[in-house]
Design an enzyme around this catalytic site. Structure first.
Site, PDB file in Angstrom:
ATOM      1  N   ARG A  29       0.746  -1.296   0.232  1.00 45.01           N
ATOM      2  CA  ARG A  29      -0.294   0.287   0.288  1.00 45.01           C
ATOM      3  C   ARG A  29       0.698   1.531   0.068  1.00 45.01           C
ATOM      4  NH1 ARG A  29      -5.457  -0.844  -0.169  1.00 45.01           N
ATOM      5  NH2 ARG A  29      -6.037  -3.023   0.863  1.00 45.01           N
ATOM      6  N   ASP A  30       0.256   2.170  -0.853  1.00 45.00           N
ATOM      7  CA  ASP A  30       0.669   3.173  -0.945  1.00 45.00           C
ATOM      8  C   ASP A  30       0.512   4.524   0.788  1.00 45.00           C
ATOM      9  OD1 ASP A  30       1.772   6.481  -1.739  1.00 45.00           O
ATOM     10  OD2 ASP A  30       2.314   5.370  -3.238  1.00 45.00           O
ATOM     11  N   ASN A  87       5.650   7.012 -13.825  1.00 43.58           N
ATOM     12  CA  ASN A  87       6.423   8.160 -13.282  1.00 43.58           C
ATOM     13  C   ASN A  87       7.795   8.097 -13.962  1.00 43.58           C
ATOM     14  OD1 ASN A  87       3.686   9.309 -12.724  1.00 43.58           O
ATOM     15  ND2 ASN A  87       3.948   8.953 -10.261  1.00 43.58           N
ATOM     16  N   HIS A 100       8.683   2.040 -10.191  1.00 41.69           N
ATOM     17  CA  HIS A 100       7.191   1.938  -9.837  1.00 41.69           C
ATOM     18  C   HIS A 100       6.354   1.774 -10.327  1.00 41.69           C
ATOM     19  CE1 HIS A 100       8.612   5.163  -8.286  1.00 41.69           C
ATOM     20  NE2 HIS A 100       7.227   5.282  -8.234  1.00 41.69           N
TER      21      HIS A 100
END
Length: 123
Positions: A29-30, A87, A100
């Site tokens: 989880r972020d 990104n 990621h």
């Protein structure tokens, strides 16, 4: 990479709420979620940016995407839809230099994602 945040998570030096792991990737989880479900999928192999992905990494990157689809299904939002994002470098919004894949779901996601910062240059 000794100073890489994600390498430290992989090594267990920094805790993370792990959702999935296998011999090639882990998902967790972020810590700053941008949707009801926001996970990061990272390869165990350190690759700094998408620009550093080599031909021999193609299967690994594909596995990251398949992992995202599997998690979306397991967490119940695959049919409604979800977003995956890589990104790359500062203008792309990359802040941790270990590739990621963001997996976001659990609500309708607008487009463009950063509407208030969107500027169109007209020449």
């Amino acid at each position: 990479m000794m100073d890489c945040l994600f390498c430290k998570i992989l090594a267990g030096e920094i805790p993370a709420q792990r959702l999935y792991e296998d011999d090639r990737v882990i998902a967790f989880r972020d810590i700053n979620p941008q949707a009801p479900f926001h996970a990061l999928i990272i390869p165990r192999k350190h690759i700094s940016t998408l620009n550093d992905v080599q031909a021999e990494d193609a299967e690994l990157v594909g596995h990251m995407l398949r992992t995202a689809a599997t998690l979306a299904s397991e967490y119940g939002f695959a049919q409604e839809g979800y977003r995956t994002v890589f990104n790359c470098n500062p203008h792309g919004g990359q802040t941790v230099y270990h590739i990621h894949l963001h997996l976001l779901g659990g609500k309708p996601l607008g487009w463009p994602p950063y509407q208030d910062t969107l500027k169109v240059a007209v020449e």
